[in-house]
Design a protein around this motif. Structure first.
Motif, mmCIF file in Angstrom:
data_model
loop_
_atom_site.group_PDB
_atom_site.id
_atom_site.type_symbol
_atom_site.label_atom_id
_atom_site.label_comp_id
_atom_site.label_asym_id
_atom_site.label_seq_id
_atom_site.Cartn_x
_atom_site.Cartn_y
_atom_site.Cartn_z
ATOM 1 N N GLY A 85 0.828 -1.217 0.000
ATOM 2 C CA GLY A 85 0.000 0.000 0.000
ATOM 3 C C GLY A 85 0.861 1.265 0.000
ATOM 4 O O GLY A 85 2.052 1.222 0.285
ATOM 5 N N GLU A 95 1.001 -1.916 -4.760
ATOM 6 C CA GLU A 95 2.073 -2.715 -5.368
ATOM 7 C C GLU A 95 1.993 -4.151 -4.835
ATOM 8 O O GLU A 95 2.718 -4.521 -3.903
ATOM 9 C CB GLU A 95 3.427 -2.098 -5.037
ATOM 10 N N PRO A 96 1.111 -4.960 -5.426
ATOM 11 C CA PRO A 96 0.822 -6.283 -4.870
ATOM 12 C C PRO A 96 2.052 -7.196 -4.794
ATOM 13 O O PRO A 96 2.112 -8.065 -3.944
ATOM 14 C CB PRO A 96 -0.237 -6.857 -5.829
ATOM 15 N N ILE A 117 -9.253 -0.733 -4.741
ATOM 16 C CA ILE A 117 -9.408 -1.269 -3.384
ATOM 17 C C ILE A 117 -8.239 -0.748 -2.548
ATOM 18 O O ILE A 117 -7.125 -0.599 -3.052
ATOM 19 C CB ILE A 117 -9.456 -2.814 -3.403
ATOM 20 N N CYS A 176 -5.957 -1.048 1.199
ATOM 21 C CA CYS A 176 -5.453 -2.172 1.984
ATOM 22 C C CYS A 176 -6.365 -2.574 3.150
ATOM 23 O O CYS A 176 -6.476 -3.749 3.467
ATOM 24 C CB CYS A 176 -4.046 -1.881 2.490
ATOM 25 N N CYS A 186 -9.051 -4.717 1.779
ATOM 26 C CA CYS A 186 -8.436 -5.925 1.242
ATOM 27 C C CYS A 186 -8.034 -6.877 2.375
ATOM 28 O O CYS A 186 -8.222 -8.088 2.301
ATOM 29 C CB CYS A 186 -7.222 -5.517 0.418
#
Ligand code: TRP
Ligand code: SF4
Length: 367
Positions: free
Chosen positions: A280, A293-294, A325, A327, A330
């Motif tokens: 995040g 930044e997954p 979405i 964090c 999520c």
């Protein structure tokens, strides 16, 4: 290049690709039989490397005798990193292999300095967790290292004659007598199923985290040296990436706040997930604008390893990178999924405890 994998204290590996060139691990991409390897661990390249896995698969396809063998150190309650191996064993059973599971109580006692009573207690719990995770006890054999018969221990003595300290140091780094004993014992684990005494030749596959590769290199060398005397062939192996802890460093029972244990309850999971490292941004505004930044995110790693199907991984990744979405939301989704999964596991574990007589399937070592 100074890169060594220490099976007793591995560092987080950043670049898995390097292992192909440095150690000669083969890429999973080279494997045929995509029709067989449908589990997401393979399709998502979580199992990223192997040695001679194709040979084992050929043997399986030909209908030759094959086995999958792997082991666990019985220290504490298994965490999600350990459950990766449970998941792989379950998959290999589904495609027709029988499995043999080592409870490495000699190793835990000597290297981890666990007391004898707790290695046995934890070993029994491990077996129950494995069955609760879905490993079929009818297609499995479990054993404790210290409950094995003489011929297995005799192997360890024989191996000691044909290896030098220098070559072990080249593989393992600093050695102690305990580590030497544990390494030779692990080679006995890996090779003994080929002996007449243990049912005769079968092709062995060892699925492990890549931190265990030094043991496989060692086992393959020893197999070569005893090929005439004992008829050994080299074992095959597969390697999975190591699930990281919730702070991005290694997942380990010695850092319990950052590991998810299979018996963690809802509140514990919630607390741990809420603290986890994400990809995040500093502010919500920034995240809406730039997206998350997954690839840096431990929550995303959990989704990919354990919790979502392909379509849902795609969806959440897209929502993340486009900033749709945030964090907080999520993480709430992740908590629900994880709590659900662990509740289900707990139910099965309790059922195993109620209905299953462990002593019927494994010889418990004398204290
Ligand atoms: N060393 C392994 C660990 O740390 C346990 C182990 C013992 C093992 N014998 C094995 C793993 C044989 C694979 C195959 O968890
Ligand atoms: Fe990770 Fe989800 Fe945050 Fe993206 S939105 S960085 S996946 S927690």
């Amino acid at each position: 290049m100074d890169i060594r994998i220490d099976p007793w204290d591995y560092k987080i590996i950043q670049e898995y690709d390097k292992l192909f060139t440095v150690f000669g691990i083969q890429s999973i991409d080279s494997i045929p039989y995509k029709d067989l390897l449908k589990h997401h661990f393979f399709t998502r390249r979580i199992v990223f490397g192997h040695r001679d896995f194709d040979k084992w698969l050929n043997a399986l396809r030909r209908g030759d005798k094959v086995i999958v063998l792997t082991g666990f150190m019985p220290s504490g309650v298994p965490h999600l990193g350990t459950a990766m191996v449970f998941e792989e064993l379950k998959f290999f059973q589904e495609i027709g292999a029988s499995v043999k599971i080592v409870i490495a109580d000699a190793e835990a006692y000597a290297v981890r300095r666990e007391d004898r009573g707790s290695t046995i207690k934890h070993g029994i719990e491990f077996i129950k967790h494995a069955i609760a995770w879905g490993i079929d006890p009818n297609k499995s054999e479990f054993y404790f290292q210290t409950a094995m018969k003489e011929s297995y221990y005799r192997l360890i003595q024989m191996f000691s004659r044909k290896v030098t300290a220098a070559e072990m140091e080249a593989i393992y780094g600093d050695l102690t007598p305990a580590k030497i004993m544990a390494a030779l014992t692990q080679v006995a684990d890996i090779l003994h199923p080929q002996l007449e005494e243990f049912g005769g030749y079968k092709h062995v596959l060892v699925p492990v985290g890549v931190d265990q590769d030094p043991h496989l290199r060692f086992a393959r060398d020893i197999a070569d040296r005893f090929s005439e005397e004992l008829g050994f062939e080299r074992p095959s192996s597969t390697y999975h990436k190591l699930l990281r802890g919730l702070d991005g460093n290694k997942m380990s029972k010695s850092r319990p706040d950052y590991a998810i244990f299979l018996n963690d309850d809802e509140n514990v999971v919630r607390k741990k997930v809420m603290m986890a490292l994400t990809g995040g941004r500093a502010t919500a505004e920034e995240q809406r604008r730039l997206g998350g930044e997954p690839w840096k995110c431990m929550i995303h790693e959990l989704y990919v390893y354990f919790m979502l199907n392909d379509e849902d991984v795609r969806k959440i990744t897209e929502e993340c990178v486009t900033g749709r979405i945030l964090c907080g939301e999520c993480k709430r989704i992740a908590v629900e999924l994880l709590v659900g999964k662990l509740k289900e596991h707990k139910k099965k574990y309790e059922e195993v405890e109620r209905t299953f007589n462990i002593e019927k399937i494994v010889k418990i070592p004398a204290f």
